[in-house]
Design a protein around this motif. Structure first.
Motif, PDB file in Angstrom:
ATOM      1  N   THR A 104       6.341 -11.807 -14.438  1.00 52.44           N
ATOM      2  CA  THR A 104       5.975 -10.486 -12.891  1.00 52.44           C
ATOM      3  C   THR A 104       4.737 -10.435 -12.373  1.00 52.44           C
ATOM      4  O   THR A 104       3.728 -10.418 -13.610  1.00 52.44           O
ATOM      5  N   ILE A 105       4.683 -10.070 -11.750  1.00 54.31           N
ATOM      6  CA  ILE A 105       3.567  -9.412 -10.665  1.00 54.31           C
ATOM      7  C   ILE A 105       3.204  -7.856 -10.797  1.00 54.31           C
ATOM      8  O   ILE A 105       4.097  -7.588 -10.750  1.00 54.31           O
ATOM      9  N   MET A 106       2.328  -7.605 -10.630  1.00 53.32           N
ATOM     10  CA  MET A 106       2.761  -6.620 -11.115  1.00 53.32           C
ATOM     11  C   MET A 106       1.364  -6.196 -10.381  1.00 53.32           C
ATOM     12  O   MET A 106      -0.028  -5.986 -10.424  1.00 53.32           O
ATOM     13  N   LEU A 107       1.171  -5.312  -9.502  1.00 53.49           N
ATOM     14  CA  LEU A 107      -0.009  -4.930  -7.984  1.00 53.49           C
ATOM     15  C   LEU A 107      -0.198  -3.201  -8.422  1.00 53.49           C
ATOM     16  O   LEU A 107       1.141  -2.685  -8.323  1.00 53.49           O
ATOM     17  N   SER A 108      -1.279  -3.296  -7.806  1.00 51.61           N
ATOM     18  CA  SER A 108      -1.438  -1.630  -7.342  1.00 51.61           C
ATOM     19  C   SER A 108      -1.764  -1.565  -6.490  1.00 51.61           C
ATOM     20  O   SER A 108      -1.187  -1.978  -5.363  1.00 51.61           O
ATOM     21  N   TYR A 109      -1.147  -0.154  -6.643  1.00 52.20           N
ATOM     22  CA  TYR A 109      -0.970   0.922  -5.022  1.00 52.20           C
ATOM     23  C   TYR A 109      -1.490   1.721  -4.365  1.00 52.20           C
ATOM     24  O   TYR A 109      -1.712   2.262  -5.459  1.00 52.20           O
ATOM     25  N   PRO A 110      -1.527   2.110  -3.749  1.00 52.25           N
ATOM     26  CA  PRO A 110      -1.162   1.773  -1.956  1.00 52.25           C
ATOM     27  C   PRO A 110      -1.927   0.247  -1.856  1.00 52.25           C
ATOM     28  O   PRO A 110      -1.406  -0.261  -1.150  1.00 52.25           O
ATOM     29  N   ASN A 111      -3.385  -0.220  -2.210  1.00 49.35           N
ATOM     30  CA  ASN A 111      -4.624  -0.660  -2.273  1.00 49.35           C
ATOM     31  C   ASN A 111      -3.984  -1.668  -3.051  1.00 49.35           C
ATOM     32  O   ASN A 111      -4.013  -1.352  -4.672  1.00 49.35           O
ATOM     33  N   ASP A 112      -4.857  -2.624  -3.150  1.00 49.81           N
ATOM     34  CA  ASP A 112      -5.754  -3.378  -4.304  1.00 49.81           C
ATOM     35  C   ASP A 112      -7.202  -3.537  -4.342  1.00 49.81           C
ATOM     36  O   ASP A 112      -7.527  -2.365  -3.951  1.00 49.81           O
ATOM     37  N   GLU A 113      -7.682  -4.070  -5.111  1.00 40.98           N
ATOM     38  CA  GLU A 113      -8.677  -3.423  -5.966  1.00 40.98           C
ATOM     39  C   GLU A 113     -10.047  -3.408  -5.059  1.00 40.98           C
ATOM     40  O   GLU A 113     -10.783  -2.623  -4.695  1.00 40.98           O
ATOM     41  N   VAL A 114      -9.843  -4.320  -3.675  1.00 38.00           N
ATOM     42  CA  VAL A 114     -10.583  -4.568  -2.662  1.00 38.00           C
ATOM     43  C   VAL A 114     -10.326  -3.438  -1.707  1.00 38.00           C
ATOM     44  O   VAL A 114     -11.180  -4.067  -0.602  1.00 38.00           O
ATOM     45  N   GLY A 115      -9.323  -2.839  -1.656  1.00 37.30           N
ATOM     46  CA  GLY A 115      -8.758  -2.497  -0.298  1.00 37.30           C
ATOM     47  C   GLY A 115      -7.618  -2.864   0.554  1.00 37.30           C
ATOM     48  O   GLY A 115      -7.223  -2.283   1.417  1.00 37.30           O
ATOM     49  N   ASN A 116      -7.085  -4.242  -0.447  1.00 36.19           N
ATOM     50  CA  ASN A 116      -6.673  -4.846   0.841  1.00 36.19           C
ATOM     51  C   ASN A 116      -5.093  -3.737   0.941  1.00 36.19           C
ATOM     52  O   ASN A 116      -4.252  -3.400  -0.497  1.00 36.19           O
TER      53      ASN A 116
END
Length: 386
Positions: A104-116
Motif C-alpha cells: 500500500t502506497i500512501m501519497l500526500s496530496y495535492p503535492n509531495d513533500e518537495v512540491g511535485n
C-alpha cells in the motif's frame, strides 16, 4: 574584491580514484591557467556524488531486499509519503516490491513533500486535504488522468508498473495524515525526508504495536560488502543502474584534511571545504523545492560552522542614515561592519535578515554553479566569501 564562484573542471571520477589529489590538482591547475591566487579561507565545494563514486558507495537492490526482510515480517508493507521521483525513488520501490508482495502506497496530496503535484484538487472542490482520505477507487474515478505538468508522467501509474513488474499487488491511497496507513497494515516504511521523525512518531503513537522504520533506517550498515550510509540510510540515494543505488556519502574528514594539506603544501594557504548535495532553494515556476537530500552538506571543515551576522543596508540607508551625505554614509557603514565583526550589531540593524547556516548558503551556491547535468564541474571554488 566581491565574492567569486568558479566551476572547476575535473577528469571523470571513477571508483578507486584518489579524489583528494584530483580535487587539489584541478584547482591548482585552474588557478595557474586563469592567473589567480588562492587565499586563506577560500572555500572548496565538492559534489557528494563524486565522493560516493570514488569509494564505490553503491548498494545493489538484492541487499536492500535482505535488509527490508530482516526488519519487516510478513508479506505486506505500507509506504508513507515517498517523493514523486523516478531518479530518487523508483529503484527503492523496485527493491520493496521484490521483498514484499502486498503493498500500500500512501501519497500526500495535492503535492509531495518537495512540491511535485500528484493530482488536481480543482476537480473536486469539496475535498478537505487536511482530513480527507482519497481511496484507490476515488483516485481512479476522478484523478487518474493527471500527469506531472513538467515531466508529463503519471507517476502513480509509473510506480504501479514497477510493483506489477515484480509480481506484487499494489494499491494507492492519498492522505496527509500518516496514521491512516494503519488502516491497511502495521508494517510501515516512512519515506518522507525532512519530516520523517514527526511522521514516525505519529504512527507509533497511534499504534504502539506497529512496526515502523524509515528510509533512513535501511542500508545503514554493509550487507555482503555493499555500500551503506550509517546516518541517512537510503535517504539521499540516486539511481545508479537498473538494479543499484548510489548512496549519500558517509562522513569522511580525512578526505577534507588531505585536500587541505595538499593545497597548503603548494600555496601556504588553508582553505575551507564542504561536501554538498542538493541546494536549499525552491524553483519559482514549478514550485518544486530542490532539496531532496536529507541535508545540503553532509560534512565540512570546522571553519564553516556558524551563521552570518548581517545588517540590512537598504533599510538603514532609507531610515536612520537617510540624512547622511555619501561620505558620511560610507563611514557609518564601515562602523557597522566593525560592529558586525565584533558581534555587537543591534537588532534594528539586522531587521529583515534571515538567519541561515553558512553550509546551507554555500552548498546552495555550489549546487547552482555546478548544476546537475554535464557541465563537468563537480568542484566549485568560492573566493572572498568571508
Amino acid at each position: 574584491m566581491n565574492t567569486i564562484a568558479r566551476g572547476i573542471k575535473t577528469p571523470i571520477i571513477r571508483k578507486g580514484d584518489n579524489l583528494a589529489q584530483i580535487v587539489a590538482d584541478s584547482i591548482l591547475k585552474d588557478a595557474s591557467i586563469n592567473n589567480y591566487e588562492l587565499n586563506d579561507r577560500d572555500i572548496i565545494g565538492i559534489t557528494e556524488s563524486v565522493v560516493s563514486i570514488s569509494i564505490g558507495n553503491f548498494v545493489d537492490i538484492k541487499d536492500v531486499v535482505t535488509d527490508l526482510n530482516n526488519k519487516f515480517e510478513g508479506d505486506d508493507i505500507g509506504i508513507v509519503f515517498p517523493i514523486l521521483s523516478r531518479n530518487r525513488f523508483s529503484i527503492i520501490l523496485k527493491a520493496i516490491a521484490r521483498a514484499k508482495k502486498d503493498i500500500t502506497i500512501m501519497l500526500s496530496y495535492p503535492n509531495d513533500e518537495v512540491g511535485n503535484p500528484v493530482l488536481d484538487l480543482k476537480v473536486l472542490k469539496d475535498i478537505n486535504s487536511n482530513f480527507d482520505l482519497i481511496s484507490e477507487e476515488d483516485y481512479l474515478k476522478n484523478f487518474s488522468n493527471f500527469k506531472h505538468p513538467w515531466t508529463n508522467v503519471n507517476i502513480v501509474e509509473y510506480y504501479r508498473n514497477i510493483c506489477l513488474d515484480e509480481k506484487s499487488s499494489v494499491k494507492f491511497v492519498f492522505s496527509n495524515n500518516p496514521e491512516d496507513i494503519l488502516k491497511y497494515t502495521k508494517n510501515v516504511l516512512v519515506s518522507d525526508i525532512h519530516t520523517r521523525f514527526e511522521t514516525k512518531e505519529k504512527i507509533r503513537n497511534k499504534d504502539k504495536f506497529s512496526k515502523v522504520y524509515g528510509l533512513d533506517d535501511i542500508s545503514t550498515e554493509s550487507i555482503n560488502e555493499s555500500g551503506f550510509n550509517k546516518k541517512y540510510g537510503l535517504l539521499g540515494s540516486n539511481l545508479a543502474t537498473k538494479d543499484s543505488l548510489k548512496l549519500f556519502p558517509n562522513e569522511n574528514y580525512e578526505l577534507l584534511e588531505n585536500i587541505q594539506n595538499i593545497i597548503y603544501e603548494q600555496t601556504n594557504k588553508k582553505l575551507e571545504i564542504l561536501i554538498y548535495g542538493d541546494g536549499a532553494f525552491k524553483d519559482p515556476v514549478s514550485k518544486i523545492w530542490e532539496l531532496a537530500d536529507p541535508v545540503v552538506s553532509p560534512f565540512y571543515t570546522k571553519g564553516l560552522i556558524g551563521s552570518p551576522v548581517e545588517f540590512k543596508l537598504k533599510y538603514l540607508s532609507e531610515n536612520e542614515f537617510k540624512n547622511l551625505s555619501k561620505d558620511e554614509l560610507e563611514k557609518a557603514i564601515e562602523s557597522l561592519r566593525k560592529d558586525k565583526k565584533n558581534n555587537t550589531l543591534s537588532q534594528d540593524s539586522m531587521l529583515g535578515t534571515t538567519p541561515r547556516r553558512y553550509v546551507d548558503l554555500i552548498g546552495s551556491l555550489c549546487d547552482l554553479v555546478s548544476g546537475s547535468g554535464d557541465k563537468g564541474t563537480p568542484v566549485v571554488l568560492i573566493q572572498n566569501y568571508f
